[in-house]
Design a protein around this motif. Structure first.
Motif, PDB file in Angstrom:
ATOM      1  N   MET A   1       8.256   5.004   1.176  1.00  0.00           N
ATOM      2  CA  MET A   1       9.669   5.367   1.044  1.00  0.00           C
ATOM      3  C   MET A   1      10.411   4.397   0.112  1.00  0.00           C
ATOM      4  N   LEU A   2      10.033   3.128   0.187  1.00  0.00           N
ATOM      5  CA  LEU A   2      10.672   2.145  -0.688  1.00  0.00           C
ATOM      6  C   LEU A   2      10.341   2.419  -2.156  1.00  0.00           C
ATOM      7  N   VAL A   3       9.094   2.756  -2.412  1.00  0.00           N
ATOM      8  CA  VAL A   3       8.693   3.089  -3.794  1.00  0.00           C
ATOM      9  C   VAL A   3       9.496   4.294  -4.277  1.00  0.00           C
ATOM     10  N   GLU A   4       9.638   5.260  -3.400  1.00  0.00           N
ATOM     11  CA  GLU A   4      10.394   6.476  -3.748  1.00  0.00           C
ATOM     12  C   GLU A   4      11.865   6.150  -4.009  1.00  0.00           C
ATOM     13  N   MET A   5      12.406   5.294  -3.155  1.00  0.00           N
ATOM     14  CA  MET A   5      13.815   4.914  -3.304  1.00  0.00           C
ATOM     15  C   MET A   5      14.048   4.224  -4.667  1.00  0.00           C
ATOM     16  N   VAL A   6      13.120   3.366  -5.023  1.00  0.00           N
ATOM     17  CA  VAL A   6      13.254   2.660  -6.301  1.00  0.00           C
ATOM     18  C   VAL A   6      13.154   3.657  -7.455  1.00  0.00           C
ATOM     19  N   ARG A   7      12.242   4.603  -7.322  1.00  0.00           N
ATOM     20  CA  ARG A   7      12.069   5.594  -8.385  1.00  0.00           C
ATOM     21  C   ARG A   7      13.363   6.393  -8.588  1.00  0.00           C
ATOM     22  N   GLU A   8      14.028   6.684  -7.498  1.00  0.00           N
ATOM     23  CA  GLU A   8      15.252   7.500  -7.597  1.00  0.00           C
ATOM     24  C   GLU A   8      16.477   6.692  -8.032  1.00  0.00           C
ATOM     25  N   ASN A   9      16.618   5.542  -7.440  1.00  0.00           N
ATOM     26  CA  ASN A   9      17.858   4.783  -7.664  1.00  0.00           C
ATOM     27  C   ASN A   9      17.746   3.674  -8.698  1.00  0.00           C
ATOM     28  N   TYR A  10      16.550   3.209  -8.947  1.00  0.00           N
ATOM     29  CA  TYR A  10      16.368   2.123  -9.925  1.00  0.00           C
ATOM     30  C   TYR A  10      15.282   2.547 -10.907  1.00  0.00           C
ATOM     31  N   SER A  11      15.541   3.673 -11.568  1.00  0.00           N
ATOM     32  CA  SER A  11      14.492   4.287 -12.387  1.00  0.00           C
ATOM     33  C   SER A  11      14.030   3.387 -13.536  1.00  0.00           C
ATOM     34  N   GLN A  12      14.878   2.427 -13.902  1.00  0.00           N
ATOM     35  CA  GLN A  12      14.467   1.560 -15.017  1.00  0.00           C
ATOM     36  C   GLN A  12      13.406   0.535 -14.604  1.00  0.00           C
ATOM     37  N   TYR A  13      13.214   0.394 -13.312  1.00  0.00           N
ATOM     38  CA  TYR A  13      12.216  -0.581 -12.834  1.00  0.00           C
ATOM     39  C   TYR A  13      11.054   0.139 -12.153  1.00  0.00           C
ATOM     40  N   ASN A  14       9.878  -0.503 -12.261  1.00  0.00           N
ATOM     41  CA  ASN A  14       8.712  -0.004 -11.514  1.00  0.00           C
ATOM     42  C   ASN A  14       8.332  -1.047 -10.482  1.00  0.00           C
ATOM     43  N   ILE A  15       8.125  -0.608  -9.279  1.00  0.00           N
ATOM     44  CA  ILE A  15       7.636  -1.613  -8.310  1.00  0.00           C
ATOM     45  C   ILE A  15       6.371  -1.105  -7.632  1.00  0.00           C
ATOM     46  N   GLU A  16       5.603  -2.084  -7.230  1.00  0.00           N
ATOM     47  CA  GLU A  16       4.424  -1.785  -6.421  1.00  0.00           C
ATOM     48  C   GLU A  16       4.569  -2.576  -5.134  1.00  0.00           C
ATOM     49  N   ILE A  17       4.139  -1.957  -4.054  1.00  0.00           N
ATOM     50  CA  ILE A  17       4.311  -2.635  -2.764  1.00  0.00           C
ATOM     51  C   ILE A  17       2.951  -2.739  -2.041  1.00  0.00           C
ATOM     52  N   ALA A  18       2.690  -3.932  -1.562  1.00  0.00           N
ATOM     53  CA  ALA A  18       1.489  -4.138  -0.719  1.00  0.00           C
ATOM     54  C   ALA A  18       1.979  -4.351   0.709  1.00  0.00           C
ATOM     55  N   HIS A  19       1.186  -3.948   1.675  1.00  0.00           N
ATOM     56  CA  HIS A  19       1.659  -4.124   3.048  1.00  0.00           C
ATOM     57  C   HIS A  19       0.478  -4.376   3.993  1.00  0.00           C
ATOM     58  N   GLY A  20       0.764  -4.879   5.150  1.00  0.00           N
ATOM     59  CA  GLY A  20      -0.275  -5.127   6.142  1.00  0.00           C
ATOM     60  C   GLY A  20       0.344  -5.237   7.535  1.00  0.00           C
ATOM     61  N   THR A  21      -0.481  -4.965   8.543  1.00  0.00           N
ATOM     62  CA  THR A  21       0.017  -5.045   9.918  1.00  0.00           C
ATOM     63  C   THR A  21      -1.008  -5.815  10.761  1.00  0.00           C
ATOM     64  N   ARG A  22      -0.522  -6.527  11.741  1.00  0.00           N
ATOM     65  CA  ARG A  22      -1.424  -7.296  12.602  1.00  0.00           C
ATOM     66  C   ARG A  22      -0.874  -7.258  14.031  1.00  0.00           C
ATOM     67  N   GLU A  23      -1.794  -7.015  14.950  1.00  0.00           N
ATOM     68  CA  GLU A  23      -1.368  -6.987  16.346  1.00  0.00           C
ATOM     69  C   GLU A  23      -1.154  -8.418  16.829  1.00  0.00           C
ATOM     70  N   LEU A  24      -0.111  -8.618  17.571  1.00  0.00           N
ATOM     71  CA  LEU A  24       0.149  -9.957  18.103  1.00  0.00           C
ATOM     72  C   LEU A  24      -0.739 -10.225  19.331  1.00  0.00           C
ATOM     73  N   HIS A  25      -1.312 -11.412  19.345  1.00  0.00           N
ATOM     74  CA  HIS A  25      -2.140 -11.801  20.494  1.00  0.00           C
ATOM     75  C   HIS A  25      -1.497 -12.962  21.230  1.00  0.00           C
ATOM     76  N   HIS A  26      -1.568 -12.895  22.545  1.00  0.00           N
ATOM     77  CA  HIS A  26      -0.920 -13.974  23.320  1.00  0.00           C
ATOM     78  C   HIS A  26      -1.762 -15.241  23.313  1.00  0.00           C
ATOM     79  N   THR A  27      -2.989 -15.129  22.742  1.00  0.00           N
ATOM     80  CA  THR A  27      -3.884 -16.285  22.755  1.00  0.00           C
ATOM     81  C   THR A  27      -3.596 -17.258  21.601  1.00  0.00           C
ATOM     82  N   MET A  28      -2.842 -16.827  20.648  1.00  0.00           N
ATOM     83  CA  MET A  28      -2.541 -17.689  19.491  1.00  0.00           C
ATOM     84  C   MET A  28      -1.035 -17.872  19.349  1.00  0.00           C
TER      85      MET A  28
END
Lengths: 435, 476
Positions: free
Chosen positions: B435-462
């Protein structure tokens, strides 16, 4: 009272023959011309205008049909303060197809800044500024060199013009192909400033407005005022423009006449100018004019009197009339008074007073006649009536005295070549060449 | 003599010099520049003789956002001309041969010692980051002044190598903008150096000033002297007076020879004629043509910029030791809907505690804007703030109010998404990224962005801190 009784008694007992003998100067030169000839010519001009009304209107239509480009040229030094007013008044003109060329002849005030600013804003088409002063002729010639118009209208920056002045001054060119130049009608704007300006206003009414109608009708018109004159560009180019002044207005007019072209006065092309407001300034101006009459008529263009190849009777008459009324009569006046004092010494005081009365009556007569025929004025006729009696003193004594000095200075000292009106660097050459 | 320990390219020449004081890497002229592989070396030695190459290598290092790169000790080996301001200002020294390696060692040690004193704050603001990098560089090199250098490759004609290295030549004005922020924050004291006109459209300083015709704007003009012949008052351009005999002037009106300037003629002024439209004039317009974008501007329309020189203040020196956070729109807290990093970490730590006492599943996630440096450099501070504002607003539309957002730095956003499965959290984060890439394409057409992402489950052991760092390491 006894003086007036004697005066009336003297007048009553003069026979017609004695009257003419005693007042011959008035009868021959004043009454015959101003009392009879001039009113008759003006009447003729009025009638002719009525008859030719349609032809004049056709010429006017032809002007707008052809719509030629006109170059309005305004050379001058330190005229910056007048330029904006002039430019705005020109924008109101009924004839629109013109370019405006202003030449700054080495001004040492704000003229250059003002001119450049108006040029940048498109209010002046071409502003040419010289670093050093070259004289009025060089300024006009510079403008002529870069003028693109078919006709050149020469203006003074400190004058203002009726909304149809440009249109009216051009019409004579379309009325008669032989017209080479047209002079505009110059009247006094500052007539209320002082006694000197009021008397000049009456003089302009008389000698300059009405007088020029007469000489123009008789084909004798010989000086187009620098304040307002229109010229065919091809003729000016052929003449390579103006020669060194002072008196360059009259000089260029004579040169055009010599080429065989007609010079016309257009009284509807109205220009208002400011005249000198003190008698001292007026005296300086008139001395310059009168000196140039001697310099150009009797020196530079003396060949008009010679039966050479280019001799034209009309030019000959024009010069004779000019010199008679301005130079010869000026000296003849002194002869007249010598005659009076030698032959009528006992009655001299009555003769002088009667002369004044005769000239004053003549002035009223002329003024009323001309005012009735005048089509456009900037002041009420009644304003001048109380000043009219002073015209005898103004013309008969002041102007005559100034003229006498000027003629002597020019005849014997060639004073016009030393006039600071023109830069010395150019006058020195004119003097050397007898121009 | 240095010992050779590693030669990855060929057996004849060695890229690595190892001494007791450190490992130095030599970049030869034709070597490919694999920057990431050079992180471990203490100093870099560039083979000299090719200024262009040297500048290029310096630019790559000094514009890196990782201090281990931009603060790297860099030398040139061999002949080099220091005419390039970038070489002059960004290089730490020159050695004529490898026997002089102790010089490199000495400088490296000094810089290293200084580097250990530095503090590297996390900041959202691109400007703050650039200023921090700049001050760190100056601090480690014992420099206090930034003097503008005339530089033909800079769009404005001047460059401040230590900061301009972060921008393309076209964006030199951004360096000036950031220096002005630094001056406003009291980090630098500025003083006048030069005033320059810039193109109002592209801010280039490469302008061609030309006299042009006031009517048609053509620069195809001829200028002539005007001559006034005194005896006959004729005035015209000198061409009117030219005769068949070369060098002789003859008046076209009276046909007399002009003999003596000041006596029988003079030159009262000049006149220009446009060879395109034929217009005559004395007052030509001066127009500045931008060599860069080809736009034509009047001198009045040009943007006049003052180029200052900058002197590091005491406050500026402290920034190197304590870090700098801009007071001007560059900080995370000013963006609605985000927490500051410290609070975020505390709350995640509480979440870890909560997980220890419950069966719930919670997650942390990371969203990284790739090539953020280039993007923010182009944007400028105001646009950057607006952009990040919009980004967070969009993210908030897809998150619950209980989910937390914080900026790790200008390009990294951390999320805490609680009480859902890791899979669901992963899907949410992916959708947000798209959605962020899409938003940039629509509203900030002069710029190109690429987005990397990741998710991690929280552990109570660390601990929360370790888990956040691992998430960062995974993605970076």
């Amino acid at each position: 009272m006894e003086f007036f009784d004697n005066l009336i008694h003297y007048f009553q007992h003069l026979s017609f023959g004695q009257f003419v003998r005693v007042f011959w100067f008035f009868f021959i030169f004043e009454f015959s011309r101003n009392g009879i000839l001039d009113p008759l010519v003006i009447l003729y001009w009025k009638i002719k205008k009525k008859i030719l009304h349609k032809t004049i209107e056709r010429a006017r239509r032809q002007l707008f049909l052809e719509n030629p480009l006109i170059s309005i040229i305004v050379p001058g030094k330190n005229e910056g303060k007048h330029i904006y007013k002039l430019v705005t008044s020109l924008r109101e003109q009924s004839y629109k197809n013109f370019e405006l060329i202003v030449v700054d002849d080495g001004s040492d005030d704000q003229t250059r800044i003002i001119g450049r600013s108006l040029e940048r804003n498109g209010m002046i088409d071409l502003f040419l500024s010289n670093d050093v002063r070259g004289g009025k002729a060089s300024g006009a010639n510079l403008a002529l060199r870069y003028a693109k118009g078919k006709y050149i209208i020469h203006l003074d920056a400190d004058c203002s013009y009726d909304y149809d002045a440009m249109e009216n001054i051009l019409v004579p060119f379309f009325f008669d192909e032989q017209v080479g130049a047209v002079g505009g009608n110059v009247i006094v704007r500052n007539y209320k400033d002082s006694l000197a300006t009021t008397l000049q206003a009456i003089e302009y009414y008389d000698a300059i407005s009405s007088g020029r109608i007469v000489v123009s009708e008789l084909g004798l018109y010989r000086i187009i005022s620098g304040a307002f004159g229109a010229f065919r560009k091809d003729i000016l180019t052929r003449l390579s423009g103006w020669d060194i002044g002072p008196g360059l207005d009259g000089d260029i007019t004579v040169k055009i006449r010599k080429l065989g072209y007609k010079i016309k006065f257009e009284h509807t092309a109205l220009c208002q100018t400011s005249v000198p407001n003190t008698f001292k300034k007026l005296s300086n101006q008139r001395k310059r004019w009168d000196k140039s009459l001697v310099r150009f008529r009797l020196r530079k263009h003396a060949n008009v009197f010679l039966p050479l190849k280019s001799f034209r009777i009309i030019d000959f008459i024009s010069f004779v009339e000019n010199i008679t009324y301005n130079v010869i009569l000026n000296f003849k006046w002194y002869i007249y008074y010598i005659d009076v004092f030698v032959n009528f010494l006992g009655e001299a005081k009555y003769i002088i007073v009667l002369n004044i009365l005769l000239y004053t009556t003549s002035n009223f007569y002329k003024f009323i006649i001309y005012s009735l025929m005048r089509e456009r004025t900037n002041s009420p006729m009644s304003y001048y009536l109380i000043y009219l009696p002073l015209m005898v003193i103004y013309f008969g004594f002041f102007i005559r005295f100034v003229r006498t000095i000027a003629y002597f200075q020019e005849f014997f000292l060639k004073a016009s070549y030393k006039d600071p009106w023109n830069p010395r660097k150019t006058s020195i050459h004119a003097e050397r060449m007898g121009m | 003599m240095p010992n050779e320990i590693f030669n990855p390219k060929d057996s004849k020449r060695s890229n690595v010099i190892s001494t007791a004081d450190g490992n130095f890497y030599i970049i030869y002229k034709n070597d490919p520049l694999l920057l990431e592989e050079l992180l471990m070396y203490d100093a870099i030695i560039i083979e000299g003789g090719d200024n262009f190459r040297t500048t290029e290598v310096l630019r790559r290092f000094r514009s890196h956002f990782n201090p281990e790169f931009y603060l790297k000790t860099i030398f040139v080996w061999g002949e080099t001309e220091n005419s390039d301001p970038f070489i002059e200002n960004l290089l730490d020294g020159t050695i004529l041969n490898l026997d002089q390696i102790e010089i490199v060692t000495k400088v490296f040690k000094k810089i290293f010692l200084k580097t250990t004193e530095l503090y590297f704050p996390k900041t959202l603001s691109f400007e703050s980051q650039i200023l921090t990098n700049l001050i760190n560089f100056l601090f480690t090199r014992d420099k206090k002044t930034l003097i503008p250098h005339p530089y033909v490759r800079s769009a404005i004609g001047y460059t401040f190598p230590a900061i301009s290295v972060n921008f393309s030549p076209e964006e030199e004005w951004r360096a000036m903008e950031i220096l002005e922020i630094g001056a406003k924050e009291g980090l630098f004291m500025k003083s006048f150096y030069e005033k320059i006109p810039l193109c109002p459209k592209c801010k280039s300083g490469f302008l061609s000033f030309r006299e042009v015709c006031p009517k048609c704007n053509s620069s195809n003009l001829s200028v002539h002297d005007l001559l006034h012949h005194f005896p006959c008052a004729y005035v015209g351009p000198i061409s009117d007076f030219k005769s068949d005999i070369e060098g002789q002037l003859v008046c076209p009106k009276c046909y007399k020879h002009l003999r003596h300037i000041g006596v029988d003629y003079d030159k009262p002024s000049i006149i220009s004629t446009c060879n395109e439209c034929g217009h005559h004039f004395q007052d030509s317009n001066v127009k500045a043509k931008c060599i860069h974008c080809s736009s034509e501007n009047t001198t009045e329309d040009l943007q006049i910029e003052i180029i200052n020189k900058y002197q590091l203040t005491k406050k500026g020196e402290l920034v190197a030791l304590k870090g700098f956070v801009s007071s001007e729109g560059g900080d995370f807290n000013s963006i609605r809907g985000v927490l500051d990093l410290k609070t975020f970490k505390i709350i995640v730590a509480y979440e870890v505690e909560r997980l220890r006492q419950s069966e719930m599943q919670s997650n942390i996630a990371i969203i990284r804007i790739l090539h953020a440096v280039d993007l923010f450099a182009k944007m400028g501070s105001v646009a950057q703030k607006q952009f990040l504002d919009d980004l967070i607003t969009q993210m908030r539309l897809n998150l619950r109010t209980s989910d937390l957002i914080t900026f790790y730095d200008a390009s990294i956003i951390l999320l805490s998404i609680n009480d859902i499965t890791p899979r669901t959290a992963g899907n949410i984060v992916r959708e947000i990224a798209d959605m962020l890439v899409e938003m940039v394409r629509e509203n900030y057409s002069q710029y190109n962005i690429e987005i990397a992402h990741g998710t991690r489950e929280l552990h109570h052991t660390m601990s929360a801190e370790i888990q956040i760092n691992q998430l960062l390491d995974d993605l970076l």
